[in-house]
Design an enzyme around this catalytic site. Structure first.
Site, short mmCIF file in Angstrom:
data_model
loop_
_atom_site.label_atom_id
_atom_site.label_comp_id
_atom_site.label_asym_id
_atom_site.label_seq_id
_atom_site.Cartn_x
_atom_site.Cartn_y
_atom_site.Cartn_z
CB CYS A 1 -21.48 35.53 -14.87
SG CYS A 1 -20.97 36.19 -13.29
CD GLU B 1 -13.37 13.90 -8.53
OE1 GLU B 1 -12.58 14.83 -8.35
OE2 GLU B 1 -14.52 14.08 -8.97
NE ARG C 1 -21.16 30.76 -18.40
CZ ARG C 1 -20.24 30.33 -19.25
NH1 ARG C 1 -20.45 29.24 -19.94
NH2 ARG C 1 -19.13 30.98 -19.41
CD1 TRP D 1 -20.13 31.11 -8.54
CD2 TRP D 1 -18.39 32.44 -8.95
NE1 TRP D 1 -19.08 30.69 -7.76
CE2 TRP D 1 -18.00 31.49 -7.99
CE3 TRP D 1 -17.46 33.39 -9.36
CZ2 TRP D 1 -16.72 31.45 -7.44
CZ3 TRP D 1 -16.18 33.35 -8.81
CH2 TRP D 1 -15.83 32.38 -7.86
CE LYS E 1 -17.57 15.02 -8.45
NZ LYS E 1 -16.60 16.09 -8.51
CG ASN F 1 -18.72 35.35 -17.89
OD1 ASN F 1 -18.23 35.15 -16.78
ND2 ASN F 1 -18.54 34.51 -18.90
N GLY F 2 -17.03 37.78 -16.08
CA GLY F 2 -15.58 37.92 -16.01
C GLY F 2 -15.17 39.01 -15.04
CG HIS G 1 4.54 9.91 6.78
ND1 HIS G 1 5.69 9.70 7.51
CD2 HIS G 1 4.51 8.93 5.84
CE1 HIS G 1 6.33 8.66 7.01
NE2 HIS G 1 5.63 8.16 6.01
CD GLU H 1 -16.95 19.46 -6.18
OE1 GLU H 1 -16.57 20.58 -6.54
OE2 GLU H 1 -16.82 18.45 -6.89
CE LYS I 1 -20.52 21.03 -15.46
NZ LYS I 1 -19.78 20.28 -14.45
C1 G6P Z 1 -15.12 23.98 -11.39
C2 G6P Z 1 -16.17 22.90 -11.42
C3 G6P Z 1 -15.51 21.53 -11.42
C4 G6P Z 1 -14.51 21.41 -12.55
C5 G6P Z 1 -13.50 22.56 -12.54
C6 G6P Z 1 -12.67 22.60 -13.81
O1 G6P Z 1 -14.46 23.95 -10.17
O2 G6P Z 1 -17.05 23.03 -10.32
O3 G6P Z 1 -16.49 20.53 -11.55
O4 G6P Z 1 -13.83 20.21 -12.44
O5 G6P Z 1 -14.18 23.81 -12.47
O6 G6P Z 1 -13.50 22.89 -14.90
P1 G6P Z 1 -13.23 22.44 -16.37
O7 G6P Z 1 -14.41 22.92 -17.15
O8 G6P Z 1 -11.95 23.12 -16.80
O9 G6P Z 1 -13.08 20.97 -16.39
#
Ligand code: G6P
Length: 607
Positions: free
Chosen positions: A2, A479, A27, A74, A483, A98-99, A502, A486, A602
């Site tokens: 948010c 990773e 956000r 969000w 990616k 926010n929160g 396994h 998501e 984010k």
């Molecule tokens: C969210 C974002 C990711 C990020 C993660 C950790 O899941 O979508 O891209 O890696 O948060 O965020 P930070 O700001 O702590 O790296």
């Protein structure tokens, strides 16, 4: 999570509230809203979905108030809908939040018993009604907010706008960031300096527990005990870091392509390039006395930490534990004063990572924060800051912050090794030589974009995709899978190649693409054997590696992305762009929004 903004303007504020919200949309983007005072009366406009829907409403119904608040959401409590969109209102005020207000259920019951009717499923409405009750009892807005804040538990930032109060906004911070911006006859509140950058570079941050009374004449800060306190106004550089897409279709594409440059900047921060020696680093503890390193992070930052574990163990011969922050903070792991904690976070605001940092410090450990946003909570709280110089990352899926995190950890690993006498000066130079070559090699891999797009057409038809790697390429496989998941919503899993037999081998058939990340290192032969096992079961292999790896495998490949020659150590930095571009193009081909994938945000400032 948010984004919130508040403006006390000299002219109608709605266009600027919208402009700030655009910069905060990373956000959260499941609904948005604005409230202004139109001739003293609270007026709200809210819309489900992305900000453009609110923008359309504002075009149809322009607002002319010179004071206003805005929100991009969000969802935590209550589904994304216009009703649940902020600002929330009571007869006397509107509020953006926010929160999470953790004790909202108890407060809600109490407020219902007092006759309040709740219109939404959110936790935010209690923050509106609590203040409203205090106002109804005759308190001033400042007294009312002061009293209500004492009743709220959780991690949140709030901004209040009051009916009939043309020169007053009140903000509060408890666990989620909030900044005050000083303009020319105008004042601002926002979740971060980037949101306020079009209007001002003069920023003061609320500290934990602070609340602030803002008028056009200035801001009065109070701490958690309501004492008036001074908060320093700093000059924020966010204005120069313009959040524009340039010629790219998405921020994510732009950010992928920025990597050679920003990884280079980050390396130059740690390495004296002419001498090819590490610059001195202000270790928060004597490296010689460290007995263990604990790395804590979330999401992609956690993947960077996993790769860092390989480097720190290999170079500095120090045991490294790594944990996702949401587990670490509640597991109550034993921590000693001789431990070094390393927290990694792009935003520097991720709630679980921040709480983990506090936990480690409370146990007596010192912590290094590898953080991209220098003014963030984690950067300020850590005992030593290890910055990444990625610049603002707007795409929700982290790309350039990830490779910059890798660059920073690699330097810390070499620094630890040197300081502990585990590495000679010539070894340091050799490794730094490999490291400074990485940005150039990364630039070469970006040229593979047409081939990657071609392969992405095939991935876009898959139901599941497997990513395999060994050594530091294993976390990169994780990773890559993260990616793809998501961005494209295709189910993907990363596996250590040696674990193939396994479990995941049972999934392999001719419909299953298997992305193998196989840099030239001591483990290459073993990875090649795993490829044979995949091929023997009809799996379709996409190989990311040097030509040599493809020759060695001597298999019919479904796709091959030839990597430049890179030393065995830092291949993940160079190879990262390929898995990022694979996920990006797959998502674009499938018509998904690569910058704002569904349900994600984010900056995750809630648990
Ligand atoms: C969210 C974002 C990711 C990020 C993660 C950790 O899941 O979508 O891209 O890696 O948060 O965020 P930070 O700001 O702590 O790296």
């Amino acid at each position: 999570m948010c984004g919130i903004v508040g403006i006390l303007g000299a002219k109608p504020v709605a266009p600027d509230v919208l402009k700030a919200l655009k910069r905060l949309e990373y956000r959260g983007y499941d609904s948005a809203g604005i409230a202004t005072l139109e001739k003293g009366r609270l007026t709200r406009l809210r819309a489900e979905g992305k900000l453009k829907n609110l923008e359309a409403k504002l075009e149809a119904t322009p607002l002319s108030g010179t004071i206003g608040i805005g929100h991009t959401r969000w969802a935590t409590h209550g589904k994304p809908s216009e009703t649940n969109a902020h600002p929330h209102a009571s007869p006397r005020l509107a509020v953006v939040h926010n929160g999470i207000i953790e004790n909202f259920r108890a407060l809600r019951e109490e407020l219902i018993a007092r006759g309040h009717q709740f219109a939404t499923e959110t936790d935010t409405e209690v923050a509106a009604f609590l203040v409203d009750d205090e106002l109804a009892a005759g308190k001033s807005p400042v007294e009312a907010v002061g009293a209500a804040l004492k009743r709220l538990r959780g991690a949140f930032a709030l901004v209040y706008l009051f009916e009939g109060e043309e020169n007053l906004l009140i903000g509060a911070r408890q666990g989620a960031p909030l900044a005050v911006g000083y303009g020319d006859g105008e004042m601002y509140l926002g979740s971060d300096a980037l949101a306020l950058a079009p209007f001002t570079e003069r920023i003061a941050y609320l500290e934990e527990g602070d609340w602030v009374v803002v008028t056009r004449e200035g801001a009065v800060f109070r701490d958690a005990e309501d004492r008036v306190v001074k908060r320093r106004i700093i000059h924020s550089a966010a204005g120069g870091l313009l959040a524009e897409k340039g010629n790219y279709r998405h921020f994510m594409a732009k950010e992928i392509h920025e990597q050679p440059e920003v990884v280079g900047h980050t390396l130059a921060h740690y390495i004296d390039l002419s001498a090819l020696r590490l610059r001195p680093f202000a270790w928060p503890v004597d490296p010689a006395g460290i007995s263990r390193v604990s790395i804590i992070a979330c999401g992609t930052a956690y993947m960077a930490g996993l790769i860092g574990k390989y480097w720190i163990e290999r170079f500095a011969r120090l045991p490294v534990e790594i944990d996702v922050a949401s587990e670490y903070r509640y597991r109550e792991p034993p921590v000693e004063a001789r431990d070094l904690a390393i927290v990694i976070s792009q935003s520097g605001e991720t709630a679980d990572t921040l709480a983990s940092l506090r936990y480690a410090q409370a146990q007596g450990a010192k912590a290094i924060g590898i953080v991209n946003v220098p003014s963030s909570s984690i950067a300020r709280l850590a005992d030593a800051a290890a910055p990444t110089l990625a610049g603002p990352e707007i795409g929700v899926a982290s790309t350039k912050a990830f490779t910059c995190q890798l660059a920073a950890i690699a330097c810390l690993a070499i620094g630890l090794a040197r300081a502990r006498g585990a590495m000679s000066e010539s070894e340091e130079r050799a490794l730094l030589g490999e490291l400074v070559a990485a940005p150039g090699l990364l630039a070469q891999t970006l040229k593979l974009e047409p081939q990657i797009e071609h392969i992405a057409h095939r991935l876009a038809r898959a139901r599941d995709v497997l990513y395999l790697g060994r050594g530091p390429a294993y976390p990169l496989a994780l990773e890559g899978a993260l990616k793809l998941k998501e961005l494209s919503y295709i189910h993907a899993e990363g596996y250590a190649a040696g674990e193939l037999k396994h479990g995941p081998i049972a999934l392999i058939d001719e419909d299953m693409p298997v992305v193998v990340i196989a840099p030239r290192d001591a483990l290459l032969e073993k990875t090649v054997s795993n490829m044979q096992e995949v091929a023997a079961r009809g799996g379709r292999i996409i190989l990311i590696g040097e030509a040599h790896a493809a020759e060695e495998a001597a298999l019919e490949l479904d796709g091959f992305l030839p990597m430049p020659e890179v030393g065995a150590n830092f291949a993940p930095i160079v190879y990262a762009a390929t898995v990022q571009m694979l996920a990006y193009h797959t998502a674009v081909i499938m018509g998904k929004d690569a910058d704002q994938p569904r349900n994600l945000a984010k900056s995750v400032t809630v648990e």
